[in-house]
Design a protein around this motif. Structure first.
Motif, short mmCIF file in Angstrom:
data_model
loop_
_atom_site.label_atom_id
_atom_site.label_comp_id
_atom_site.label_asym_id
_atom_site.label_seq_id
_atom_site.Cartn_x
_atom_site.Cartn_y
_atom_site.Cartn_z
N TYR A 13 15.12 2.36 52.74
CA TYR A 13 16.06 0.90 53.19
C TYR A 13 16.07 0.31 52.27
O TYR A 13 17.18 -0.72 53.05
N THR B 53 20.91 -0.28 53.30
CA THR B 53 20.97 -1.31 53.52
C THR B 53 21.82 -2.02 54.06
O THR B 53 22.69 -2.62 55.34
N LEU C 28 15.20 1.18 59.34
CA LEU C 28 14.63 1.60 58.81
C LEU C 28 13.05 0.59 58.54
O LEU C 28 12.04 1.07 58.00
#
Length: 355
Positions: free
Chosen positions: A127, A131, A141
Motif C-alpha cells: 500500500y 498509493t 489495498l
C-alpha cells in the motif's frame, strides 16, 4: 514470525514496576547473519540486555521483575516470553523452543499468528509503495490491509478469551486495547482474572477510564475556549441545540488527524444542510499553525482551542489520550457514539439521516 507494526508500542515506557526480581536465562541458536540478540521489556524504551552471537549461539541472563514480559529480538524476529523463572531456549533455525508451559503456549501462538502478520506487513508495504499509482488501487489495498488487520485482531481476541486462567492475555491486550471500544475492553478486564493486576495492565485500565468518559448515553460536558478570532466560545453554543454535532478532537501537527479530515469534510458537506454540525477542538499550542491547517484542510465548521497542546482542557474531561478522537452528540447533547472514523462515520450519519 514477524510482528505487525503495533509491536513497537510494547517497547514504550510504562511506570516503573515494583515486583520481586526473578532470574532469567535465555539461550538460543540463530542464523549466521545475526550478530547480536537483544532483550526488550515493556517498561523500557531501549533494550535492557544484549548478547553477542558466537558460532550461532547466544546467552542472556540477569534479573528482572517476576512475570515481566520480555521480548527476545533476533534480527526481524520478536518473541514475547514471561520472566517466570524457567530457563528458555530458542532455536530460530530449527524452529524449536523449550521453557515453561505458559511460554510454550506463547511460542505456539506466535507461530500461529505469524501467518496473518506477515501477510499484513506485506500488504501495508505494498500500500505504501502504490498509493501514488491511482486512487482505485490504493483503496483496494487499503481494504485488504483492513481485512487482514481485522483477522489479526479477531485471532488475538480468541487467544485472550481462551486464556482467562493465566497471564497470556497481558501481551495481547497490550496490543489490542486502543482498537477496542469500552464494552469490548471491559469484557476482557474482569477483576478476578489473574492478569488484571499485572503492571502492564495499568495503561489498559487508564484507557477504560478514558473511554468511560465518552460512553454513549452520557451528556456532553461543556468546554470554554477561544475560537480562531480569539473570541470565547463554549461547546454549548452548538451542542444540545436540536442538531447532531460531531465534536472532533484533533491538532494540526497530528498526521492521522489530517489524513482523516477529508472524510470529515465530505460528511460535513453531505449532511450540514440537514443540520449536522462539526465543532473542532484542537490540541494545538501554536495559533498560526492551527489557523493555517484549518484553511488548508477546508474546515468550514467552528473551531476552538485553548492552545495548550496535550494539556488541553478536553483531555481530562473526555479522556482524550490519543488523537484523532471524537464524540457524536444527538440533539439533546447526549453522546450517541465515539471515535467514528473512516467509513464508520458515514455509516452512522446515513443511519441517522437516511441517505
Amino acid at each position: 514470525m514477524k510482528k505487525i507494526l503495533t509491536i513497537a508500542a510494547l517497547l514504550i515506557g510504562l511506570l516503573p514496576v515494583k515486583a520481586q526480581d526473578t532470574a532469567y536465562k535465555i539461550t538460543g541458536t540463530v542464523p549466521a547473519d545475526v550478530k547480536t540478540v537483544y532483550l526488550g521489556v515493556m517498561n523500557a524504551r531501549q533494550p535492557v540486555d544484549s548478547a553477542t552471537v558466537t558460532g550461532g549461539k547466544f546467552t542472556l541472563d540477569g534479573t528482572l521483575p517476576k512475570d515481566e514480559i520480555m521480548l527476545i529480538v533476533t534480527g526481524n524476529y520478536y518473541l514475547p516470553v514471561f520472566n517466570d523463572g524457567t530457563p528458555v531456549d530458542l532455536n530460530t533455525v530449527a524452529k524449536t523452543f523449550s521453557g515453561s508451559e505458559q511460554n510454550k503456549k506463547m511460542y505456539d501462538y506466535d507461530n500461529e499468528l505469524s501467518v496473518y502478520t506477515e501477510q499484513l506487513n506485506a500488504a501495508v508495504m505494498e500500500y505504501r509503495d502504490t498509493t501514488a499509482a491511482g486512487k482505485a488501487k490504493a483503496e483496494s489495498l487499503m481494504a485488504k490491509c483492513e481485512q487482514l488487520q481485522n483477522e489479526v485482531v479477531a485471532k488475538q481476541l480468541d487467544i485472550v478469551k481462551a486464556n482467562q486462567d493465566n497471564l497470556i492475555p497481558v501481551f495481547f491486550i497490550s496490543q489490542l486495547y486502543y482498537m477496542l471500544d469500552y464494552n469490548e475492553l471491559k469484557a476482557l478486564m474482569s477483576e478476578t482474572a489473574p492478569y488484571y493486576n499485572h503492571p502492564a495492565m495499568a495503561r489498559v485500565k487508564a484507557q477504560l477510564t478514558a473511554l468511560e468518559k465518552r460512553m454513549p448515553g452520557k451528556m456532553f460536558t461543556d468546554l470554554s475556549m477561544n475560537d480562531t478570532e480569539g473570541q470565547p466560545r463554549k461547546l454549548s453554543d452548538w451542542c444540545g441545540k436540536g442538531n447532531y454535532v460531531l465534536v472532533d478532537f484533533w491538532a494540526s501537527w497530528c498526521g492521522p488527524c489530517r489524513q482523516e479530515m477529508p472524510n470529515v469534510v465530505a460528511n460535513y458537506k453531505k449532511y450540514h444542510g440537514k443540520g449536522f454540525e462539526v465543532v473542532g477542538v484542537s490540541f494545538d499550542n501554536k495559533a498560526e499553525a492551527w489557523k493555517a491547517a484549518i484553511k488548508q484542510i477546508g474546515m468550514e465548521w467552528p473551531n476552538i482551542s485553548d492552545l495548550k497542546g496535550w494539556k488541553c482542557a478536553a483531555a481530562p474531561v473526555y479522556g482524550i489520550n490519543s488523537i484523532p478522537a471524537n464524540i457524536l452528540l444527538d440533539g439533546e447533547g447526549k453522546i450517541v457514539a465515539s471515535d467514528l472514523r473512516g467509513e464508520a462515520l458515514g455509516e452512522k450519519l446515513k443511519e441517522i439521516y437516511g441517505f
